[in-house]
Design a protein around this motif. Structure first.
Motif, PDB file in Angstrom:
ATOM      1  N   MET A  52      24.108  34.069  40.353  1.00  0.00           N
ATOM      2  CA  MET A  52      22.693  34.287  39.742  1.00  0.00           C
ATOM      3  C   MET A  52      21.655  35.252  40.545  1.00  0.00           C
ATOM      4  N   GLY A  53      22.335  35.268  41.846  1.00  0.00           N
ATOM      5  CA  GLY A  53      21.434  36.179  42.547  1.00  0.00           C
ATOM      6  C   GLY A  53      21.498  37.659  42.424  1.00  0.00           C
ATOM      7  N   ASP A  54      22.628  37.946  41.658  1.00  0.00           N
ATOM      8  CA  ASP A  54      22.797  39.529  41.212  1.00  0.00           C
ATOM      9  C   ASP A  54      21.523  40.104  40.254  1.00  0.00           C
ATOM     10  N   ARG A  55      21.222  39.088  39.386  1.00  0.00           N
ATOM     11  CA  ARG A  55      20.193  39.468  38.289  1.00  0.00           C
ATOM     12  C   ARG A  55      19.239  40.423  38.888  1.00  0.00           C
ATOM     13  N   GLY A  56      18.857  41.457  38.239  1.00  0.00           N
ATOM     14  CA  GLY A  56      17.746  42.227  38.646  1.00  0.00           C
ATOM     15  C   GLY A  56      18.192  43.423  40.014  1.00  0.00           C
ATOM     16  N   VAL A  57      19.220  42.775  40.405  1.00  0.00           N
ATOM     17  CA  VAL A  57      19.826  43.718  41.500  1.00  0.00           C
ATOM     18  C   VAL A  57      20.962  44.535  41.172  1.00  0.00           C
ATOM     19  N   ILE A  58      21.759  43.724  40.338  1.00  0.00           N
ATOM     20  CA  ILE A  58      23.038  44.478  40.034  1.00  0.00           C
ATOM     21  C   ILE A  58      23.432  44.469  38.465  1.00  0.00           C
ATOM     22  N   TYR A  59      23.593  45.584  37.882  1.00  0.00           N
ATOM     23  CA  TYR A  59      23.969  45.895  36.510  1.00  0.00           C
ATOM     24  C   TYR A  59      25.457  46.246  36.412  1.00  0.00           C
ATOM     25  N   ASP A  60      25.978  45.368  35.561  1.00  0.00           N
ATOM     26  CA  ASP A  60      27.474  45.520  35.483  1.00  0.00           C
ATOM     27  C   ASP A  60      27.952  45.916  33.885  1.00  0.00           C
ATOM     28  N   ILE A  61      29.013  46.559  33.790  1.00  0.00           N
ATOM     29  CA  ILE A  61      29.617  46.951  32.418  1.00  0.00           C
ATOM     30  C   ILE A  61      31.247  46.633  32.773  1.00  0.00           C
ATOM     31  N   TYR A  62      31.820  45.988  31.804  1.00  0.00           N
ATOM     32  CA  TYR A  62      33.118  45.607  31.740  1.00  0.00           C
ATOM     33  C   TYR A  62      33.835  46.153  30.614  1.00  0.00           C
ATOM     34  N   CYS A  63      34.862  46.895  30.823  1.00  0.00           N
ATOM     35  CA  CYS A  63      35.529  47.733  29.714  1.00  0.00           C
ATOM     36  C   CYS A  63      37.152  47.946  30.055  1.00  0.00           C
ATOM     37  N   THR A  64      37.729  48.252  29.142  1.00  0.00           N
ATOM     38  CA  THR A  64      39.352  48.556  29.186  1.00  0.00           C
ATOM     39  C   THR A  64      39.755  49.715  28.417  1.00  0.00           C
ATOM     40  N   THR A  65      40.591  50.288  28.983  1.00  0.00           N
ATOM     41  CA  THR A  65      41.251  51.758  28.354  1.00  0.00           C
ATOM     42  C   THR A  65      42.189  51.313  27.224  1.00  0.00           C
ATOM     43  N   GLU A  66      42.660  52.422  26.459  1.00  0.00           N
ATOM     44  CA  GLU A  66      43.636  52.255  25.528  1.00  0.00           C
ATOM     45  C   GLU A  66      44.909  51.937  25.936  1.00  0.00           C
ATOM     46  N   ASN A  67      45.092  52.191  27.645  1.00  0.00           N
ATOM     47  CA  ASN A  67      46.338  51.589  28.106  1.00  0.00           C
ATOM     48  C   ASN A  67      46.199  50.293  28.581  1.00  0.00           C
ATOM     49  N   GLY A  68      45.142  49.675  28.565  1.00  0.00           N
ATOM     50  CA  GLY A  68      44.852  48.398  28.979  1.00  0.00           C
ATOM     51  C   GLY A  68      44.487  48.174  30.520  1.00  0.00           C
ATOM     52  N   GLU A  69      44.176  49.250  31.080  1.00  0.00           N
ATOM     53  CA  GLU A  69      43.712  49.256  32.554  1.00  0.00           C
ATOM     54  C   GLU A  69      42.006  48.819  32.233  1.00  0.00           C
ATOM     55  N   GLN A  70      41.524  48.120  33.281  1.00  0.00           N
ATOM     56  CA  GLN A  70      40.475  47.866  33.468  1.00  0.00           C
ATOM     57  C   GLN A  70      39.389  48.336  34.385  1.00  0.00           C
ATOM     58  N   PHE A  71      38.097  48.555  33.810  1.00  0.00           N
ATOM     59  CA  PHE A  71      37.012  49.212  34.783  1.00  0.00           C
ATOM     60  C   PHE A  71      35.989  48.340  34.621  1.00  0.00           C
ATOM     61  N   ILE A  72      35.577  47.841  35.920  1.00  0.00           N
ATOM     62  CA  ILE A  72      34.265  47.203  36.146  1.00  0.00           C
ATOM     63  C   ILE A  72      33.154  48.533  37.001  1.00  0.00           C
ATOM     64  N   VAL A  73      32.177  48.697  36.110  1.00  0.00           N
ATOM     65  CA  VAL A  73      31.361  49.669  36.575  1.00  0.00           C
ATOM     66  C   VAL A  73      29.887  48.871  36.916  1.00  0.00           C
ATOM     67  N   GLU A  74      29.532  49.252  38.249  1.00  0.00           N
ATOM     68  CA  GLU A  74      28.035  48.488  38.418  1.00  0.00           C
ATOM     69  C   GLU A  74      27.347  49.553  39.110  1.00  0.00           C
ATOM     70  N   MET A  75      25.864  49.282  39.047  1.00  0.00           N
ATOM     71  CA  MET A  75      24.827  49.772  39.609  1.00  0.00           C
ATOM     72  C   MET A  75      24.159  48.850  40.644  1.00  0.00           C
ATOM     73  N   GLN A  76      24.162  48.850  41.643  1.00  0.00           N
ATOM     74  CA  GLN A  76      23.771  48.133  42.760  1.00  0.00           C
ATOM     75  C   GLN A  76      22.424  48.643  43.489  1.00  0.00           C
ATOM     76  N   ASN A  77      21.253  47.983  43.328  1.00  0.00           N
ATOM     77  CA  ASN A  77      20.095  48.627  43.729  1.00  0.00           C
ATOM     78  C   ASN A  77      19.938  48.283  45.484  1.00  0.00           C
ATOM     79  N   ARG A  78      20.473  47.490  45.902  1.00  0.00           N
ATOM     80  CA  ARG A  78      20.251  46.869  47.168  1.00  0.00           C
ATOM     81  C   ARG A  78      21.411  46.326  47.886  1.00  0.00           C
ATOM     82  N   GLN A  79      21.536  46.304  49.272  1.00  0.00           N
ATOM     83  CA  GLN A  79      22.636  45.828  50.078  1.00  0.00           C
ATOM     84  C   GLN A  79      22.597  44.466  50.046  1.00  0.00           C
TER      85      GLN A  79
END
Length: 286
Positions: free
Chosen positions: A55-82
């Motif tokens: 819950m503490g990530d909200r407003g600080v971290i934004y994430d996207i979760y996707c998979t490629t056509e080969n089944g490989e997974q990517f978690i892409v995040e934008m983090q605004n503070r340490q």
């Protein structure tokens, strides 16, 4: 007034990389990130609720979760503070994505697909060399040969990128330049070189937002700015407390030096105590 949206907001980040209509932008970025390594042709966005939520990530971290056509997974995040245990958090999330691939039954033989974590950081990573890209792989400690390609962390430290538009050499650098400077740009650069930036320009133009999107964007801007103010206050408070502590330590050391000099001159403990405020036991140790 800004012409383009701020990618460091929840709405801005997901407008660029997290919607089906613009998924070719994310595909293009990932291919530029992994140039000469992979050629991704399609991705499918997955429900990020399959990942553990903090819950503490909200407003600080934004994430996207996707998979490629080969089944490989990517978690892409934008983090605004340490954050505390930032690297451990990244390890936890990617490990969870790996473990979820396990299938019940005797036929499954640990045929894992690779999981990538791409972490945009709008801050400097502590206890590590400050550079734009830190690429973490599983490898042998002595030979540096790769042990497994199933887990990979890519940290992108945005404050370490200082190139101007004309200094960008690779398409990856062009992406970073645009993302880092988007809110202050009056025009979208690199359109003549790569058509994806022309599409990006249309998507991030604030004037193109619907009334509902604009309300959500304005709210995300407020959250982002509140986060910046909170961080700045914490940093200023930390500096002030550190300065006060340093001054207190300096005064204490000064009192000890004076007490030592008075003691060597033969002054009584009562007199030294009155002058310096030190206790008899502290004076006795000098």
């Amino acid at each position: 007034m800004a012409k383009f949206i701020n990618p460091f907001t929840d709405v801005g980040f997901k407008k660029i990389f997290g919607q089906e209509v613009s998924k070719d932008l994310l595909i293009d970025f990932l291919n530029d990130l992994l140039v000469d390594e992979k050629s991704i042709t399609d991705i499918t966005f997955l429900d990020k609720e399959v990942l553990p939520e903090y819950m503490g990530d909200r407003g600080v971290i934004y994430d996207i979760y996707c998979t490629t056509e080969n089944g490989e997974q990517f978690i892409v995040e934008m983090q605004n503070r340490q954050q505390v245990n930032f690297r451990e958090r990244a390890l936890y999330y990617l490990s969870h994505a790996v473990s979820r691939q396990g299938e019940k039954g005797a036929d499954w033989r640990f045929g894992l697909k690779a999981v990538y974590g791409v972490f945009f950081m709008n801050f400097r990573l502590e206890d590590m060399p400050h550079k734009l890209r830190t690429d973490i792989v599983l490898s042998d400690r002595d030979t540096h040969e790769q042990f497994s390609d199933k887990l990979r962390f890519i940290f992108i430290e945005l404050p370490s990128f200082r190139k101007e538009e004309e200094e960008c050499v690779t398409d990856f650098e062009r992406w970073i330049y645009v993302l880092k400077n988007m809110e202050t740009l009056n025009r979208m650069p690199f359109k003549a070189r790569k058509s994806v930036f022309e599409k990006l320009e249309k998507i991030v133009d604030i004037a193109s937002l619907s009334k509902e999107e604009r309300v959500k964007y304005d709210e995300s801007i407020k959250v982002y700015r509140d986060s910046l103010v909170t961080m700045e206050f914490a940093e200023q408070k930390g500096r002030a407390e550190g300065l006060a502590e340093g001054m207190a330590k300096g005064k204490a050391e000064e009192r000890r030096i004076i007490a030592g000099q008075l003691k060597r001159m033969g002054m009584s403990f009562d007199a030294i105590r009155e002058v310096t405020g030190l206790s008899d036991s502290e004076i006795d140790k000098l």
